[in-house]
Write a protein that holds these residues in place. Sequence first.
Motif, PDB file in Angstrom:
ATOM      1  N   LEU A 149      30.419 -44.658  42.696  1.00 61.21           N
ATOM      2  CA  LEU A 149      29.372 -45.343  43.458  1.00 61.21           C
ATOM      3  C   LEU A 149      29.944 -45.937  44.737  1.00 61.21           C
ATOM      4  CD1 LEU A 149      27.512 -47.264  40.601  1.00 61.21           C
ATOM      5  CD2 LEU A 149      26.674 -45.266  41.851  1.00 61.21           C
ATOM      6  N   ASP A 150      29.188 -45.828  45.828  1.00 60.56           N
ATOM      7  CA  ASP A 150      29.561 -46.493  47.065  1.00 60.56           C
ATOM      8  C   ASP A 150      29.247 -47.985  46.907  1.00 60.56           C
ATOM      9  OD1 ASP A 150      28.511 -47.668  49.825  1.00 60.56           O
ATOM     10  OD2 ASP A 150      29.967 -46.088  50.277  1.00 60.56           O
ATOM     11  N   PRO A 151      30.248 -48.855  46.958  1.00 62.64           N
ATOM     12  CA  PRO A 151      30.018 -50.272  46.666  1.00 62.64           C
ATOM     13  C   PRO A 151      29.000 -50.944  47.587  1.00 62.64           C
ATOM     14  CG  PRO A 151      32.357 -49.772  46.574  1.00 62.64           C
ATOM     15  CD  PRO A 151      31.680 -48.557  47.152  1.00 62.64           C
ATOM     16  N   ARG A 152      29.066 -50.664  48.874  1.00 63.53           N
ATOM     17  CA  ARG A 152      28.151 -51.332  49.795  1.00 63.53           C
ATOM     18  C   ARG A 152      26.712 -50.853  49.607  1.00 63.53           C
ATOM     19  NH1 ARG A 152      27.950 -54.549  54.097  1.00 63.53           N
ATOM     20  NH2 ARG A 152      26.259 -54.244  55.580  1.00 63.53           N
ATOM     21  N   LEU A 153      26.526 -49.553  49.531  1.00 63.22           N
ATOM     22  CA  LEU A 153      25.179 -49.027  49.351  1.00 63.22           C
ATOM     23  C   LEU A 153      24.585 -49.480  48.026  1.00 63.22           C
ATOM     24  CD1 LEU A 153      22.864 -47.317  50.360  1.00 63.22           C
ATOM     25  CD2 LEU A 153      24.022 -45.287  49.463  1.00 63.22           C
ATOM     26  N   THR A 154      25.417 -49.537  47.001  1.00 66.87           N
ATOM     27  CA  THR A 154      24.944 -49.999  45.698  1.00 66.87           C
ATOM     28  C   THR A 154      24.531 -51.470  45.766  1.00 66.87           C
ATOM     29  OG1 THR A 154      26.431 -48.447  44.583  1.00 66.87           O
ATOM     30  CG2 THR A 154      25.559 -50.252  43.265  1.00 66.87           C
ATOM     31  N   ALA A 155      25.332 -52.283  46.460  1.00 68.46           N
ATOM     32  CA  ALA A 155      24.995 -53.699  46.597  1.00 68.46           C
ATOM     33  C   ALA A 155      23.688 -53.887  47.363  1.00 68.46           C
ATOM     34  CB  ALA A 155      26.132 -54.435  47.311  1.00 68.46           C
ATOM     35  N   ILE A 156      23.469 -53.081  48.397  1.00 64.14           N
ATOM     36  CA  ILE A 156      22.219 -53.160  49.163  1.00 64.14           C
ATOM     37  C   ILE A 156      21.030 -52.811  48.277  1.00 64.14           C
ATOM     38  CG2 ILE A 156      20.892 -52.079  51.020  1.00 64.14           C
ATOM     39  CD1 ILE A 156      23.547 -51.770  52.547  1.00 64.14           C
ATOM     40  N   ALA A 157      21.157 -51.711  47.520  1.00 66.17           N
ATOM     41  CA  ALA A 157      20.041 -51.239  46.701  1.00 66.17           C
ATOM     42  C   ALA A 157      19.715 -52.205  45.567  1.00 66.17           C
ATOM     43  CB  ALA A 157      20.370 -49.857  46.137  1.00 66.17           C
ATOM     44  N   LEU A 158      20.724 -52.652  44.841  1.00 65.26           N
ATOM     45  CA  LEU A 158      20.468 -53.534  43.702  1.00 65.26           C
ATOM     46  C   LEU A 158      20.050 -54.931  44.165  1.00 65.26           C
ATOM     47  CD1 LEU A 158      23.355 -52.468  41.293  1.00 65.26           C
ATOM     48  CD2 LEU A 158      20.940 -51.810  41.219  1.00 65.26           C
ATOM     49  N   GLY A 159      20.609 -55.383  45.275  1.00 65.81           N
ATOM     50  CA  GLY A 159      20.188 -56.667  45.816  1.00 65.81           C
ATOM     51  C   GLY A 159      18.733 -56.643  46.258  1.00 65.81           C
ATOM     52  N   ALA A 160      18.320 -55.528  46.867  1.00 64.95           N
ATOM     53  CA  ALA A 160      16.924 -55.391  47.294  1.00 64.95           C
ATOM     54  C   ALA A 160      15.985 -55.396  46.090  1.00 64.95           C
ATOM     55  CB  ALA A 160      16.753 -54.107  48.097  1.00 64.95           C
ATOM     56  N   MET A 161      16.428 -54.812  44.980  1.00 67.69           N
ATOM     57  CA  MET A 161      15.611 -54.801  43.769  1.00 67.69           C
ATOM     58  C   MET A 161      15.348 -56.227  43.289  1.00 67.69           C
ATOM     59  SD  MET A 161      16.574 -53.271  39.969  1.00 67.69           S
ATOM     60  CE  MET A 161      17.946 -54.427  39.758  1.00 67.69           C
ATOM     61  N   VAL A 162      16.388 -57.026  43.217  1.00 67.29           N
ATOM     62  CA  VAL A 162      16.239 -58.398  42.726  1.00 67.29           C
ATOM     63  C   VAL A 162      15.417 -59.234  43.708  1.00 67.29           C
ATOM     64  CG1 VAL A 162      17.457 -60.472  41.992  1.00 67.29           C
ATOM     65  CG2 VAL A 162      18.422 -58.226  41.485  1.00 67.29           C
ATOM     66  N   GLU A 163      15.661 -59.040  44.995  1.00 66.06           N
ATOM     67  CA  GLU A 163      14.907 -59.778  46.011  1.00 66.06           C
ATOM     68  C   GLU A 163      13.412 -59.464  45.937  1.00 66.06           C
ATOM     69  OE1 GLU A 163      14.786 -60.419  50.869  1.00 66.06           O
ATOM     70  OE2 GLU A 163      15.950 -58.782  50.007  1.00 66.06           O
ATOM     71  N   GLN A 164      13.076 -58.198  45.760  1.00 56.40           N
ATOM     72  CA  GLN A 164      11.669 -57.813  45.705  1.00 56.40           C
ATOM     73  C   GLN A 164      10.990 -58.365  44.456  1.00 56.40           C
ATOM     74  OE1 GLN A 164       9.880 -56.572  48.011  1.00 56.40           O
ATOM     75  NE2 GLN A 164       8.007 -56.320  46.833  1.00 56.40           N
ATOM     76  N   VAL A 165      11.697 -58.377  43.348  1.00 59.24           N
ATOM     77  CA  VAL A 165      11.133 -58.956  42.127  1.00 59.24           C
ATOM     78  C   VAL A 165      10.907 -60.455  42.320  1.00 59.24           C
ATOM     79  CG1 VAL A 165      11.576 -59.470  39.703  1.00 59.24           C
ATOM     80  CG2 VAL A 165      12.069 -57.196  40.592  1.00 59.24           C
ATOM     81  N   ALA A 166      11.834 -61.131  42.991  1.00 60.55           N
ATOM     82  CA  ALA A 166      11.656 -62.556  43.280  1.00 60.55           C
ATOM     83  C   ALA A 166      10.406 -62.771  44.128  1.00 60.55           C
ATOM     84  CB  ALA A 166      12.886 -63.096  43.998  1.00 60.55           C
ATOM     85  N   HIS A 167      10.182 -61.897  45.098  1.00 58.55           N
ATOM     86  CA  HIS A 167       8.992 -61.980  45.945  1.00 58.55           C
ATOM     87  C   HIS A 167       7.722 -61.801  45.113  1.00 58.55           C
ATOM     88  CE1 HIS A 167       6.132 -61.317  49.114  1.00 58.55           C
ATOM     89  NE2 HIS A 167       5.996 -60.043  48.842  1.00 58.55           N
ATOM     90  N   VAL A 168       7.741 -60.862  44.209  1.00 57.37           N
ATOM     91  CA  VAL A 168       6.579 -60.616  43.347  1.00 57.37           C
ATOM     92  C   VAL A 168       6.293 -61.831  42.474  1.00 57.37           C
ATOM     93  CG1 VAL A 168       5.745 -59.251  41.393  1.00 57.37           C
ATOM     94  CG2 VAL A 168       6.807 -58.106  43.344  1.00 57.37           C
ATOM     95  N   MET A 169       7.354 -62.445  41.954  1.00 59.28           N
ATOM     96  CA  MET A 169       7.177 -63.591  41.063  1.00 59.28           C
ATOM     97  C   MET A 169       6.690 -64.834  41.796  1.00 59.28           C
ATOM     98  SD  MET A 169      10.490 -63.483  38.529  1.00 59.28           S
ATOM     99  CE  MET A 169       9.995 -65.006  37.690  1.00 59.28           C
ATOM    100  N   TYR A 170       7.349 -65.163  42.902  1.00 61.01           N
ATOM    101  CA  TYR A 170       7.135 -66.469  43.511  1.00 61.01           C
ATOM    102  C   TYR A 170       6.201 -66.464  44.720  1.00 61.01           C
ATOM    103  CZ  TYR A 170      11.020 -67.634  40.465  1.00 61.01           C
ATOM    104  OH  TYR A 170      11.801 -67.812  39.369  1.00 61.01           O
ATOM    105  N   SER A 171       6.129 -65.359  45.444  1.00 67.43           N
ATOM    106  CA  SER A 171       5.210 -65.294  46.580  1.00 67.43           C
ATOM    107  C   SER A 171       3.856 -64.731  46.161  1.00 67.43           C
ATOM    108  CB  SER A 171       5.795 -64.430  47.699  1.00 67.43           C
ATOM    109  OG  SER A 171       6.985 -64.989  48.203  1.00 67.43           O
ATOM    110  N   LEU A 172       3.887 -63.662  45.379  1.00 74.37           N
ATOM    111  CA  LEU A 172       2.649 -63.030  44.941  1.00 74.37           C
ATOM    112  C   LEU A 172       2.120 -63.606  43.633  1.00 74.37           C
ATOM    113  CD1 LEU A 172       3.486 -59.302  45.811  1.00 74.37           C
ATOM    114  CD2 LEU A 172       2.426 -61.069  47.239  1.00 74.37           C
ATOM    115  N   LYS A 173       2.908 -64.499  43.019  1.00 70.12           N
ATOM    116  CA  LYS A 173       2.480 -65.230  41.820  1.00 70.12           C
ATOM    117  C   LYS A 173       2.189 -64.326  40.617  1.00 70.12           C
ATOM    118  CE  LYS A 173       2.491 -68.940  44.408  1.00 70.12           C
ATOM    119  NZ  LYS A 173       3.582 -69.938  44.333  1.00 70.12           N
ATOM    120  N   GLU A 174       2.939 -63.238  40.505  1.00 73.82           N
ATOM    121  CA  GLU A 174       2.802 -62.405  39.304  1.00 73.82           C
ATOM    122  C   GLU A 174       3.248 -63.234  38.096  1.00 73.82           C
ATOM    123  OE1 GLU A 174       2.100 -58.747  37.186  1.00 73.82           O
ATOM    124  OE2 GLU A 174       1.722 -59.253  39.292  1.00 73.82           O
TER     125      GLU A 174
END
Length: 206
Positions: A149-174
């Motif tokens: 795995l490319d460490p930087r690309l993996t960090a970008i992808a997995l970090g974006a996953m967690v960030e988007q879930v946080a947005h769904v939980m706290y901004s969109l109030k899922e």
Amino acid sequence: MPTTTRGRRTRDALISAGREILEQCGLSGFSPETVAQAAGVSYGTFYTYFESKEDLLRTVVRAVAGEMFAASLVSPATADDAYTRIVEANRRYLRAWAEASKVLRLVEQGADSDEAMREMVLEVRELYVTRGEEGLRRLQGAGLADPSLDPRLTAIALGAMVEQVAHVMYSLKEPLDENEVVDHLSRLWAAAISLRGRPGHEGGDT
């Protein structure tokens, strides 16, 4: 930076007022006049500490990002095993994001049309990408994660996953349960890097 205690208090008051206005009124209400008034200082005093509205905005964003980054750090004493540390990191990130999201999302929304805001967003995200990249490199070096795995690309992808879930939980109030979300995100993260020792891992992958 001011050299006197009074000067530091005044500057901190302007930063605090700027953050409060951003969170309550958005960018449209954010101006030297409104910030100075909220901080209880004169309009001219604003320019003693900040060159412009944009200068204060950068300072507020960096302060918020710094608080978030510190709150999401996992103590070295948390655990020795990598999976437990991933779980704790995800839990801390979600909670820290909830506190900082109003300011950071405002800047992110303006990044499409404002180059300065785009640079701020990249500056904040680089903190997490670098941390994730370094963590994955350590796991790969210890033989605990997929070395292909490319460490930087993996960090970008997995970090974006967690960030988007946080947005769904706290901004969109899922209506999601924090413990279930943390568990699921951590399992996805660990599976994505083929982490050895994760729940359900039988040692057959690399």
